[in-house]
Design a protein around this motif. Structure first.
Motif, PDB file in Angstrom:
ATOM      1  N   ASP A 132       0.893  -0.774   0.281  1.00 19.47           N
ATOM      2  CA  ASP A 132       0.678  -0.270  -0.327  1.00 19.47           C
ATOM      3  C   ASP A 132       1.153   1.397  -0.246  1.00 19.47           C
ATOM      4  O   ASP A 132       1.324   1.667   0.974  1.00 19.47           O
ATOM      5  CB  ASP A 132      -1.088   0.040   1.415  1.00 19.47           C
ATOM      6  CG  ASP A 132      -2.048   0.934   0.795  1.00 19.47           C
ATOM      7  OD1 ASP A 132      -1.365   2.433   0.535  1.00 19.47           O
ATOM      8  OD2 ASP A 132      -3.151   1.496   2.409  1.00 19.47           O
ATOM      9  N   PHE A 133       0.680   1.968  -1.735  1.00 18.75           N
ATOM     10  CA  PHE A 133       1.656   3.664  -1.246  1.00 18.75           C
ATOM     11  C   PHE A 133       0.826   4.336  -0.839  1.00 18.75           C
ATOM     12  O   PHE A 133       0.783   5.386  -1.029  1.00 18.75           O
ATOM     13  CB  PHE A 133       2.683   2.891  -3.062  1.00 18.75           C
ATOM     14  CG  PHE A 133       1.114   3.240  -3.955  1.00 18.75           C
ATOM     15  CD1 PHE A 133       0.377   4.511  -4.066  1.00 18.75           C
ATOM     16  CD2 PHE A 133       1.376   1.714  -4.612  1.00 18.75           C
ATOM     17  CE1 PHE A 133      -0.614   4.400  -5.457  1.00 18.75           C
ATOM     18  CE2 PHE A 133       0.065   1.892  -5.418  1.00 18.75           C
ATOM     19  CZ  PHE A 133      -0.748   2.802  -5.946  1.00 18.75           C
ATOM     20  N   VAL A 134      -0.767   3.788  -0.912  1.00 21.97           N
ATOM     21  CA  VAL A 134      -1.519   5.105  -0.572  1.00 21.97           C
ATOM     22  C   VAL A 134      -1.970   5.203   0.906  1.00 21.97           C
ATOM     23  O   VAL A 134      -1.869   7.258   0.885  1.00 21.97           O
ATOM     24  CB  VAL A 134      -2.972   4.348  -1.344  1.00 21.97           C
ATOM     25  CG1 VAL A 134      -4.176   5.536  -0.447  1.00 21.97           C
ATOM     26  CG2 VAL A 134      -3.063   3.823  -2.700  1.00 21.97           C
ATOM     27  N   ASN A 135      -1.305   5.048   1.543  1.00 23.19           N
ATOM     28  CA  ASN A 135      -1.137   5.264   2.972  1.00 23.19           C
ATOM     29  C   ASN A 135      -0.080   5.578   3.419  1.00 23.19           C
ATOM     30  O   ASN A 135      -0.020   6.261   4.745  1.00 23.19           O
ATOM     31  CB  ASN A 135      -2.693   4.041   4.006  1.00 23.19           C
ATOM     32  CG  ASN A 135      -3.924   4.706   3.431  1.00 23.19           C
ATOM     33  OD1 ASN A 135      -4.576   5.755   3.542  1.00 23.19           O
ATOM     34  ND2 ASN A 135      -4.197   3.730   2.379  1.00 23.19           N
ATOM     35  N   ALA A 136       1.033   5.064   2.860  1.00 22.56           N
ATOM     36  CA  ALA A 136       2.683   5.123   3.265  1.00 22.56           C
ATOM     37  C   ALA A 136       2.499   6.130   3.475  1.00 22.56           C
ATOM     38  O   ALA A 136       2.163   7.781   2.921  1.00 22.56           O
ATOM     39  CB  ALA A 136       3.131   4.545   1.986  1.00 22.56           C
ATOM     40  N   LYS A 137       3.524   7.110   4.098  1.00 21.03           N
ATOM     41  CA  LYS A 137       4.704   8.152   4.814  1.00 21.03           C
ATOM     42  C   LYS A 137       5.566   8.086   4.608  1.00 21.03           C
ATOM     43  O   LYS A 137       6.966   7.280   4.531  1.00 21.03           O
ATOM     44  CB  LYS A 137       4.043   8.768   5.462  1.00 21.03           C
ATOM     45  CG  LYS A 137       2.319   9.359   5.695  1.00 21.03           C
ATOM     46  CD  LYS A 137       2.335   9.352   7.355  1.00 21.03           C
ATOM     47  CE  LYS A 137       0.993   9.916   7.695  1.00 21.03           C
ATOM     48  NZ  LYS A 137      -0.094   9.841   8.521  1.00 21.03           N
ATOM     49  N   ILE A 138       6.411   8.913   3.572  1.00 24.79           N
ATOM     50  CA  ILE A 138       7.961   9.696   4.290  1.00 24.79           C
ATOM     51  C   ILE A 138       8.345  11.326   4.604  1.00 24.79           C
ATOM     52  O   ILE A 138       7.572  11.899   4.565  1.00 24.79           O
ATOM     53  CB  ILE A 138       8.397   9.707   2.914  1.00 24.79           C
ATOM     54  CG1 ILE A 138       7.832   8.282   1.736  1.00 24.79           C
ATOM     55  CG2 ILE A 138       9.636  10.230   2.120  1.00 24.79           C
ATOM     56  CD1 ILE A 138       8.364   8.255   0.187  1.00 24.79           C
ATOM     57  N   ASP A 139       8.644  10.251   5.359  1.00 25.29           N
ATOM     58  CA  ASP A 139       9.032  12.278   6.813  1.00 25.29           C
ATOM     59  C   ASP A 139       7.962  12.811   7.087  1.00 25.29           C
ATOM     60  O   ASP A 139       7.763  14.125   6.971  1.00 25.29           O
ATOM     61  CB  ASP A 139       9.947  13.516   5.691  1.00 25.29           C
ATOM     62  CG  ASP A 139      11.658  12.972   5.946  1.00 25.29           C
ATOM     63  OD1 ASP A 139      11.402  12.640   7.825  1.00 25.29           O
ATOM     64  OD2 ASP A 139      11.716  13.392   5.330  1.00 25.29           O
ATOM     65  N   GLY A 140       6.846  12.316   7.524  1.00 23.96           N
ATOM     66  CA  GLY A 140       5.726  12.400   7.965  1.00 23.96           C
ATOM     67  C   GLY A 140       4.725  12.583   6.863  1.00 23.96           C
ATOM     68  O   GLY A 140       3.499  13.046   7.373  1.00 23.96           O
ATOM     69  N   LYS A 141       4.792  12.906   5.631  1.00 24.19           N
ATOM     70  CA  LYS A 141       4.097  13.208   4.622  1.00 24.19           C
ATOM     71  C   LYS A 141       3.663  12.212   3.705  1.00 24.19           C
ATOM     72  O   LYS A 141       4.120  10.997   3.302  1.00 24.19           O
ATOM     73  CB  LYS A 141       5.156  14.452   3.577  1.00 24.19           C
ATOM     74  CG  LYS A 141       4.742  15.526   3.689  1.00 24.19           C
ATOM     75  CD  LYS A 141       6.146  16.252   2.972  1.00 24.19           C
ATOM     76  CE  LYS A 141       7.185  16.979   2.914  1.00 24.19           C
ATOM     77  NZ  LYS A 141       8.391  17.371   3.348  1.00 24.19           N
TER      78      LYS A 141
END
Ligand code: NDP
Length: 443
Positions: free
Chosen positions: A284-293
């Motif tokens: 799931d990339f839809v709900n994933a976060k990178i550095d909180g975004k």
């Protein structure tokens, strides 16, 4: 430390003593425990049963083997009850961890992590109970010898054996890694049937001898349905305590998102794998976060997310085998360690981890009665809850459904092993239409 070294030395000596004693029935200085085990072995030297998937004897009992061969659980030759008085007061009570497929590749990495304290914690003493087969008995003794030679202070006892009813006794955790890999020309349905039989027996054994609170992590493939089979035969255990491993897939997804975004993977969070540990899994990339975004705000290349990232995670195990000629044993072992740590430590606020668990009552409309991978969080006491409220858009929903349908088909295929529809063993393979999808490690 002195105590530990003495213990380990005693162990090495004792192993030789055990073998000798079993063959000659000579009595040496024994603790009560030792004497009892010795007697049990003498009474039932061939206690395994033919056709018992757990013990896996291919030859008739007794053929090519002396009646007094030292089969069964080998215990260290010291009285574990004396141990409590000599160890640091800050240590927690010992936990017993049973591992099947203990002579296999994954275990070869995992056991040393567990024994070192890096999995359950550096104040958590462990007993390792290792399950092999007659075929792997020598290798298993080698594994035990290596564990001894490491002088891990937290490793208080090692038992090895080939009978799951002995090895699983009193287990707090059962890591079910051993399974037969798919051979050439074997359909997915054949693999389900063959490994399903193993997990029926191991489920029954856990039911009979493990602690009712035992946490079970199924790794051997097809792990979701194997977990379902095992829990179906273990009514004394909480079905919520059965897991199938999808943490490796989650780790792979985190790594690829980090590489694409040009950040260190520690900054990637909130990644979940939905569904089956197979090529229908949904990273799931839809709900994933990178550095909180939101990951989709950092990686704006939707085509890459849908058409490169997703299949890359689904098939990464196969690619690794192609390149290296062997499967991903080390990273799988790391992910099992991560999975355990996820359960014995509180989940950071707002984050979640992936694990495939019984779907009953889940908040995402996935049908009950299958083992499906969800976003979960834990308070750190070994239990978990499914995290509700993640965004499920049309793209995700369609793929989550496909993986659900695959698991339903797998369940139909082994209905006779989970006490449902097909009570009789089918004569002609899987009785339902099962698409021959691949496991992530298969080509
Ligand atoms: P290995 O082949 O190294 O070891 C497998 C172990 O399984 C062997 O030690 C063997 O034990 C046991 N085994 C083999 N045949 C049977 C059988 N008929 N019945 C019971 N046990 C059997 O494999 P790995 O350690 O690399 O992998 C183990 C499992 O983990 C595989 O099923 C693999 O597909 C799965 N896996 C799952 C992943 C996941 O993410 N869920 C990732 C990677 C792998 P013995 O010699 O004692 O008989």
């Amino acid at each position: 430390m002195t105590t530990t070294m003495t213990t380990m030395t005693t162990t090495m000596t004792a192993r030789a003593t055990t073998t000798t004693r079993a063959r000659t029935t000579t009595t040496t200085t024994t603790t009560t425990t030792r004497a009892a085990i010795g007697r049990r072995r003498a009474r039932e030297p061939n206690a395994r049963r033919r056709g018992d998937a757990c013990v896996r004897y291919n030859t008739p009992a007794g053929v090519g083997r002396k009646a007094d061969d030292p089969l069964g659980v080998f215990r260290l030759e010291y009285d574990i009850s004396m141990d409590e008085a000599h160890r640091p007061k800050t240590w927690k009570p010992t936990v017993t961890v049973a591992v099947s497929g203990a002579a296999g590749q994954i275990s070869n990495h995992l056991l040393f992590k567990i024994a070192s304290g890096s999995v359950f914690g550096h104040d958590q003493p462990v007993v390792l109970r290792l399950l092999g087969s007659e075929r792997s008995r020598q290798a298993l003794e080698g594994v035990a010898m290596e564990l001894e030679d490491c002088l891990f202070p937290l490793l208080r006892e090692v038992d090895i054996g080939i009978d799951c009813r002995k090895v699983f006794a009193g287990a707090d955790w059962a890591l079910l890694i051993g399974a037969k890999p798919r051979g050439p020309g074997m359909e997915r349905g054949d693999l389900l049937e063959m490994n399903g039989a193993i997990f029926v027996d191991q489920g029954k054994a856990l039911n009979e001898v493990a602690k009712p609170t035992c946490k079970v992590i199924v790794v051997g493939n097809p792990c979701n349905t194997n977990a379902l089979i095992a829990l179906s035969h273990a009514p004394n255990l909480d079905p919520r305590n059965f897991h199938a491993l999808t943490k490796l897939d989650e780790n792979r997804a985190k790594c690829q998102l980090a590489l694409k975004a040009g950040v260190f993977y520690e900054t990637v969070s909130n990644v979940v794998i939905w569904g089956n540990h197979s090529t229908t899994q949904v990273p799931d990339f839809v709900n994933a976060k990178i550095d909180g975004k939101k990951a989709t705000e950092v990686i704006t290349d939707q085509d890459w997310l849908e058409n490169d990232f997703t299949p890359a995670i689904q098939t990464r195990g196969g690619l690794l085998i192609k390149k290296w000629g062997r499967s991903s044993a080390a990273s799988t072992a790391v992910s099992i360690a991560d999975h355990i740590r996820n359960l014995v430590n509180p989940t950071p606020e707002g984050d979640w981890f992936s694990t495939a668990v019984l779907s009953n009552g889940n908040p995402y409309g996935i049908q009950d009665g299958i083992v499906y991978s969800f976003p979960c969080r834990s308070k750190g006491d070994g239990s978990y809850e499914i995290v509700p409220g993640l965004e499920v858009n049309d793209w995700l929903r369609e793929r989550m459904k496909k993986s659900e349908e695959e698991l339903t088909s797998e369940k139909g295929c082994v209905g006779h092993l989970v006490g449902e529809a097909h009570v009789d063993v089918p004569d002609a393979g899987c009785p339902v239409d099962l698409e021959d999808t691949l496991l992530p490690g298969e080509m």
